[in-house]
Design a protein around this motif. Structure first.
Motif, short mmCIF file in Angstrom:
data_model
loop_
_atom_site.label_atom_id
_atom_site.label_comp_id
_atom_site.label_asym_id
_atom_site.label_seq_id
_atom_site.Cartn_x
_atom_site.Cartn_y
_atom_site.Cartn_z
N PHE A 152 -9.32 3.80 -4.31
CA PHE A 152 -8.15 4.62 -4.03
C PHE A 152 -8.19 5.37 -2.70
O PHE A 152 -7.15 5.72 -2.17
N MET A 153 -9.37 5.62 -2.16
CA MET A 153 -9.45 6.38 -0.90
C MET A 153 -8.68 5.72 0.24
O MET A 153 -8.00 6.41 1.01
N PRO A 154 -8.75 4.39 0.41
CA PRO A 154 -7.97 3.77 1.49
C PRO A 154 -6.45 3.89 1.29
O PRO A 154 -5.69 3.66 2.23
N ILE A 155 -6.03 4.25 0.08
CA ILE A 155 -4.60 4.40 -0.20
C ILE A 155 -4.15 5.83 0.08
O ILE A 155 -3.11 6.04 0.72
N ILE A 156 -4.90 6.80 -0.38
CA ILE A 156 -4.48 8.19 -0.20
C ILE A 156 -4.93 8.76 1.14
O ILE A 156 -4.50 9.85 1.53
N TYR A 157 -5.81 8.04 1.84
CA TYR A 157 -6.28 8.50 3.14
C TYR A 157 -6.16 7.34 4.12
O TYR A 157 -5.33 6.46 3.94
N THR A 158 -6.95 7.33 5.15
CA THR A 158 -6.90 6.27 6.15
C THR A 158 -7.23 4.92 5.50
O THR A 158 -8.18 4.83 4.73
N ASP A 196 0.82 -1.21 0.00
CA ASP A 196 0.00 0.00 0.00
C ASP A 196 0.86 1.26 0.00
O ASP A 196 0.48 2.28 -0.59
N LEU A 197 2.02 1.21 0.66
CA LEU A 197 2.89 2.39 0.71
C LEU A 197 3.42 2.71 -0.69
O LEU A 197 3.47 3.88 -1.09
N ASP A 198 3.79 1.69 -1.46
CA ASP A 198 4.27 1.92 -2.82
C ASP A 198 3.16 2.48 -3.70
O ASP A 198 3.40 3.35 -4.55
N LYS A 199 1.94 2.02 -3.48
CA LYS A 199 0.80 2.54 -4.24
C LYS A 199 0.55 4.00 -3.86
O LYS A 199 0.23 4.83 -4.72
N TYR A 200 0.69 4.31 -2.58
CA TYR A 200 0.54 5.69 -2.12
C TYR A 200 1.57 6.60 -2.78
O TYR A 200 1.25 7.70 -3.24
N ILE A 201 2.81 6.13 -2.85
CA ILE A 201 3.89 6.92 -3.44
C ILE A 201 3.63 7.18 -4.91
O ILE A 201 3.86 8.29 -5.42
N ILE A 202 3.12 6.18 -5.62
CA ILE A 202 2.81 6.37 -7.05
C ILE A 202 1.77 7.46 -7.23
O ILE A 202 1.90 8.33 -8.10
N LEU A 203 0.72 7.42 -6.41
CA LEU A 203 -0.36 8.40 -6.56
C LEU A 203 0.11 9.80 -6.15
O LEU A 203 -0.24 10.80 -6.80
N MET A 204 0.89 9.91 -5.10
CA MET A 204 1.37 11.22 -4.67
C MET A 204 2.37 11.80 -5.67
O MET A 204 2.40 13.02 -5.90
N ARG A 218 3.02 15.83 -10.24
CA ARG A 218 3.38 16.03 -11.64
C ARG A 218 2.21 16.53 -12.49
O ARG A 218 2.39 17.38 -13.36
N ASN A 219 1.00 16.01 -12.23
CA ASN A 219 -0.14 16.29 -13.10
C ASN A 219 -1.42 16.14 -12.28
O ASN A 219 -1.99 15.05 -12.18
N PHE A 238 8.64 10.62 1.11
CA PHE A 238 8.85 12.01 0.71
C PHE A 238 9.42 12.11 -0.69
O PHE A 238 10.40 11.46 -1.04
N ARG A 239 8.79 12.93 -1.53
CA ARG A 239 9.29 13.19 -2.88
C ARG A 239 9.54 14.68 -3.10
O ARG A 239 10.55 15.07 -3.64
#
Length: 209
Positions: free
Chosen positions: A145-151, A116-124, A129-130, A165-166
């Motif tokens: 996607f909400m459980p990935i970008i949020y709780t 899930d952390l890698d998926k979070y990083i991809i979305l952030m 970028r866009n 961090f990016r």
């Protein structure tokens, strides 16, 4: 004369690529009005009176900034005419992808990640970028996607902040900044602030939109 010169540049650029690339996307009037208006507002607020908003050298000068600004960037979805008018022709690969195709590419990359952390990083990273594409991906399946970008994943991202961090987003104010918070707030580049979110993450993080 200017119209003739612009059409000549457009015709020349079209000949640089395979004709099939453009056969399904006939050119029409410029559709980047929103982006150009944003650039005009930025110029008025930062440099005061200046050259005409339609002054082509100014647009070219700001071209690189468009591709690096997540609010303005559309990635490969910029048409040839938009690239020429905004001065970003040559700053993007010589092909064109609709936003729907870009969504499919993001989803394919997303599905290669197992944590899930890698998926979070991809979305952030996509949001950095866009933003248009980021929200298009989210709304394609918001329950997914909400459980990935949020709780709950955002809590894990906070715990692993150094790994996730990016690039900085928002203002970071610590307990050691007491006494000069107002000066830090003035560092925020936007003047039209619509949302303020203050959250406690080790110290205080203020997100301003």
């Amino acid at each position: 004369m200017n119209a003739t010169r612009n059409m000549s540049a457009l015709a020349f650029a079209r000949r640089l690529f395979d004709r099939e690339t453009f056969s399904t996307q006939p050119l029409s009037r410029l559709t980047a009005v929103g982006i150009r208006n944003d650039l005009r507002r930025e110029r008025r607020s930062s440099s005061g009176p200046g050259p005409s908003p339609d002054h082509q050298p100014h647009i070219k000068k700001r071209g690189y900034e468009i591709t690096r600004n997540p609010h303005l960037n559309k990635g490969m979805a910029f048409t040839l005419e938009e690239r020429l008018q905004l001065g970003i022709h040559g700053l993007l690969p010589p092909c064109f992808l609709t936003q729907d195709v870009q969504v499919l590419r993001v989803l394919k990359s997303y599905e290669t990640k197992t944590s899930d952390l890698d998926k979070y990083i991809i979305l952030m990273t996509l949001q950095d970028r866009n933003e248009k594409l980021f929200y298009r991906v989210l709304t394609s399946n918001i329950e997914r996607f909400m459980p990935i970008i949020y709780t709950p994943t955002v809590g894990l991202a906070c715990q692993q902040y150094g790994l996730a961090f990016r690039r900085p987003r928002g203002l970071f104010i610590t307990i050691h900044d007491k006494g000069h918070i107002a000066t830090m707030l003035k560092s925020w580049p936007e003047e039209d602030i619509k949302v303020k979110l203050i959250s406690k993450f080790v110290d205080i993080c203020i997100h301003v939109v």
